[in-house]
Design a protein around this motif. Structure first.
Motif, mmCIF file in Angstrom:
data_model
loop_
_atom_site.group_PDB
_atom_site.id
_atom_site.type_symbol
_atom_site.label_atom_id
_atom_site.label_comp_id
_atom_site.label_asym_id
_atom_site.label_seq_id
_atom_site.Cartn_x
_atom_site.Cartn_y
_atom_site.Cartn_z
ATOM 1 N N GLY A 152 24.881 47.103 45.976
ATOM 2 C CA GLY A 152 23.777 47.551 45.138
ATOM 3 C C GLY A 152 24.335 47.670 43.556
ATOM 4 N N SER A 153 23.186 47.256 42.691
ATOM 5 C CA SER A 153 23.439 47.259 41.336
ATOM 6 C C SER A 153 22.147 48.018 40.599
ATOM 7 N N ALA A 154 22.319 48.126 39.538
ATOM 8 C CA ALA A 154 21.381 48.744 38.459
ATOM 9 C C ALA A 154 21.719 48.406 37.040
ATOM 10 N N ARG A 155 20.459 47.933 36.417
ATOM 11 C CA ARG A 155 20.500 47.644 34.831
ATOM 12 C C ARG A 155 19.339 48.509 34.223
ATOM 13 N N ASN A 156 19.724 48.930 33.087
ATOM 14 C CA ASN A 156 18.652 49.531 32.482
ATOM 15 C C ASN A 156 18.786 49.079 30.837
ATOM 16 N N TYR A 157 17.841 48.643 30.224
ATOM 17 C CA TYR A 157 17.882 48.192 28.710
ATOM 18 C C TYR A 157 16.582 49.062 28.090
ATOM 19 N N SER A 158 16.954 49.341 26.941
ATOM 20 C CA SER A 158 15.858 49.946 26.120
ATOM 21 C C SER A 158 16.092 49.709 24.842
ATOM 22 N N LEU A 159 14.976 49.700 23.902
ATOM 23 C CA LEU A 159 15.089 49.535 22.463
ATOM 24 C C LEU A 159 13.765 50.433 21.836
ATOM 25 N N ASP A 160 14.114 51.029 20.747
ATOM 26 C CA ASP A 160 13.299 51.948 20.177
ATOM 27 C C ASP A 160 13.545 51.980 18.885
ATOM 28 N N ALA A 161 12.125 51.688 18.297
ATOM 29 C CA ALA A 161 12.067 51.479 16.574
ATOM 30 C C ALA A 161 11.073 52.297 16.148
ATOM 31 N N THR A 162 11.613 52.840 15.076
ATOM 32 C CA THR A 162 10.500 53.899 14.126
ATOM 33 C C THR A 162 10.548 53.515 12.832
ATOM 34 N N TYR A 163 9.134 52.824 12.375
ATOM 35 C CA TYR A 163 9.012 52.350 10.724
ATOM 36 C C TYR A 163 8.174 53.253 10.046
ATOM 37 N N THR A 164 8.542 53.770 8.925
ATOM 38 C CA THR A 164 7.671 54.486 7.992
ATOM 39 C C THR A 164 7.269 53.564 6.890
ATOM 40 N N PHE A 165 6.019 53.100 6.758
ATOM 41 C CA PHE A 165 5.635 52.227 5.683
ATOM 42 C C PHE A 165 5.471 53.019 4.405
#
Length: 712
Positions: free
Chosen positions: A543-556
């Motif tokens: 078995g195998s598991a992969r998790n990728y995440s990207l979060d970005a917050t921008y205050t103009f």
């Protein structure tokens, strides 16, 4: 003991009337105060009233809200807060979705540092997302009527609804003590999908090795289960808060009462003789049960850098609902199961910083779940030869569990802004019971090691990388046997008991390149290798598991902000099994490389173009795919199971305009899209000809306009 019966319509009218009185009183009192400084210090109340229009019928969008049928709906929300400065007394009323089916109301009245109480009510629907096409009648009753032969039916919609009312009270006592009490009564009514039958048909004249054996025909009939139950939850706690010592002790209890103890279907197919579906009546439903727990937890600060915590609890759960006389006729079993499970829990933890650069954290947990249900002879028929020529013992199989887990973690600050973290986790499980249809072992142990390195690369970048290795092992697996002691089947180790070696790597990073931009990245991968029983290559392999995440917050700017995120999850399991023996004595081996792939993206933007106008948008899309890669090979035929894909997307827009300081209007729009190639129910047909169907491409849109009025 008492039973609360609610009329939802009367309750709604009462809440609306009470809200109007509260609002009127608050508005009148606020008109006498025009001091802007005092107004800023006062709580603000808001009433939101409007109307919405649903433009499409749907099954998924309104599954838990009741927004299923096209047409108008009422919008009504309240958030009222009032503080009386002279007495320190608070009055709060919060009501959400009062115009919809998933409504809830919370009323709270308290005096700071003295006493407080609350009353709340909630209503939660749950609509079955599949449409049932059936000729079964008596849905919602305990005696449904099933056709004796396959009959085409009409569409029916199954659903359940919960009505819950609760009460709580707290009182501060001398000596740094505080007393809490809570009670909740929940009524659940409706009906849900259920069925009866088995895979046994009329026996073949001769099966494998010349023994009579069953014909697998899938003899299942649709029987909706009527729901009419009550759950009561109650308890009390006494808390002590001192400078170094904090304690909390009390009692927690639950009671479940099913008003439908027995299901008595009428009719049904007689094909299969004594194994026909019509013979399965009556059917016992979920029995009444209750549990009671006493507990004590707390913490003590030995020094400013050393603190210990603990918790002890004892729980007794019982199930002594009386048997229906027609269901059990075996001598010596008594009038009820006599079910009893006693659970003892003890845990302790210690956190300390013995050196300026060194921190440690350790904890220990012990749980003993002792199943004291008596083992009795429930099924005399089990001692007779079945269609495979086997016999069984007819006894119930209680199982007790004892779990011991511990953890030690140390963190040390290294030069150049590095921090090294290491931990060891150990879990030991003992269990009783015997092997039945799956493998069983009395003991499993799992040992895990973690090494983690953190560093602040700069004032704007922080990174963490960690590695975890764990091994699970245990005692020998029990061999499945029939009641006569003959070997049966024991070729697959269950996933929670199988030997397993797991390696996992994780990377985390937080980057703030400029004051207005923040980015978080997370990546982790794990790999599993499973052991298998001696002489068998069946069951889980890898078995195998992969998790990728990207979060970005921008205050103009102060008036414009945006947040975006992306995630992808991949899970893989390789396994094998084999089918039942065919007429020719062949057992097909099949393998499956299961893949679950989930991808989600989202974007949220809020803007305030002017002082009076505020707008926002939220978009979310997810795609979930199950790849079975399953093949059953019997030359020259290869059967392949198709993939299953589900997509969901949602767009939410709003605009709010303030006509004046305490009066505004708001326009909301929701677009919801559900799409699937769900095939698992497409070809399924009950033997009475009942089918389950759904719209595989559902689009729903909901727009509503409301007025917001606020005051202090």
């Amino acid at each position: 003991m008492f039973t609360t019966t609610l009329d939802p319509r009367k309750f709604q009218y009462s809440i609306a009337f009470f809200t109007f009185l509260a609002a009127t009183t608050s508005v009148y009192s606020s008109e006498t105060n025009n001091d802007p400084v005092k107004e800023l210090a006062k709580p603000r109340s808001v009433v939101n009233i409007g109307v919405g229009q649903l433009f499409n019928d749907n099954a998924r969008f309104g599954q838990y809200t009741g927004l299923r049928n096209e047409g108008p709906y009422g919008i009504f929300n309240v958030d009222i807060s009032k503080r009386y400065d002279d007495t320190g007394t608070w009055f709060k009323l919060l009501g959400r979705n009062l115009g919809l089916q998933n409504r809830d109301v919370h009323f709270e009245h308290s005096r700071q540092g003295n006493w407080g109480y609350f009353i709340d009510y909630s209503q939660t629907p749950r609509y079955e997302p599949f449409t049932v096409n059936t000729a079964v009648t008596g849905i919602g009753t305990t005696d449904p009527h099933i056709p004796t032969s396959p009959t085409t039916g009409n569409p029916a919609q199954l659903s359940t609804e919960r009505h819950s009312i609760g009460f709580g009270f707290n009182k501060f006592l001398p000596g740094n003590l505080e007393l809490h009490f809570h009670f909740r009564n929940e009524e659940k009514d409706g009906d849900r999908i259920f069925g009866r039958g088995n895979r046994l048909g009329e026996p073949r004249l001769s099966g494998f090795n010349g023994m009579p054996s069953p014909r697998a025909i899938g003899g299942f009939e649709f029987i909706p289960e009527p729901i009419n139950s009550t759950i009561r939850i109650f308890g009390t706690t006494l808390d002590y808060v001192g400078k170094d010592l904090q304690l909390s002790g009390g009692y927690y209890g639950t009671m479940y009462n099913n008003k439908n103890a027995l299901l008595t279907p009428v009719g049904g197919s007689t094909v299969g003789g004594i194994f026909s579906p019509s013979e399965y009546t009556p059917i016992s439903l979920a029995p009444d049960n209750q549990s009671h727990q006493g507990f004590l937890s707390g913490g003590y600060s030995f020094t400013p850098t050393t603190r210990g915590t603990f918790k002890v609890a004892y729980t007794r759960a019982t199930q002594t609902d009386t048997f229906t006389p027609s269901l059990f006729t075996a001598p010596g079993i008594g009038s009820n199961l006599g079910g009893r499970v006693d659970t003892a829990l003890a845990q302790a933890g210690l956190t300390a910083r013995p050196l300026q650069k060194l921190s440690i954290n350790t904890n220990f947990r012990f749980e003993d779940r002792d199943d004291k249900t008596p083992v009795l002879f429930y099924n005399p028929m089990a001692t007779l030869h079945d269609l495979n020529g086997n016999t069984w013992n007819g006894l119930n199989n209680p199982r007790s569990f004892r779990t011991i887990s511990s953890k030690f973690e140390a963190s040390y600050a290294l030069p150049h802004n590095f921090r090294l973290i290491g931990s060891v986790d150990y879990e030991h499980r003992d269990r009783t019971g015997t092997a039945t249809n799956t493998g069983h072992r009395f003991r499993t142990d799992e040992l895990s090691y973690r090494a983690e390195l953190r560093r602040s690369l700069s004032e704007t970048i922080t990174g963490t990388i960690s590695y975890i290795h764990s091994d699970r092992f245990g005692s020998s697996f029990l061999t499945n046997t029939t009641g006569s002691g003959d070997p049966f089947f024991n070729l697959i180790a269950p996933s929670n008991l199988a030997d397993r070696a797991r390696d996992k790597v994780r990377f985390l990073a937080n980057w703030d390149p400029i004051d207005s931009l923040s980015i978080q990245v997370s990546i982790d991968e794990s790999f599993d290798n499973y052991g298998h029983l001696a002489g068998s290559d069946l069951g889980l392999r890898k078995g195998s598991a992969r998790n990728y995440s990207l979060d970005a917050t921008y205050t103009f700017s102060e008036r414009l902000q945006a947040t975006a995120w992306f995630s992808r999850n991949e899970t893989h399991i390789n396994q094998a099994s084999r089918n039942a023996i065919t007429d020719s004595g062949i057992r097909e081996i099949w393998g499956a490389n299961l893949h679950n792939i989930g991808t989600s993206v989202g974007l949220e933007v809020t803007a305030k173009p002017t002082d009076k106008l505020e707008t926002g948008a939220n978009f979310m899309f997810s795609d979930n795919t199950d790849k079975f890669n399953q093949k059953v090979t019997l030359e020259p035929q290869v059967n392949i199971v198709p993939n299953l894909t589900t997509q969901y997307s949602s767009l939410r827009l709003f605009a709010r305009y303030d006509i004046r300081r305490n009066l505004g209007v708001r326009l909301d729009y929701i677009l919801d899209h559900f799409k699937t190639n769900e095939w698992t129910w497409t070809g399924w047909r009950y033997t009475d000809d009942t089918t389950l169907t759904q719209d595989t491409n559902q689009m729903a849109s909901f727009a509503f306009l409301s007025v917001l009025y606020s005051w202090q």
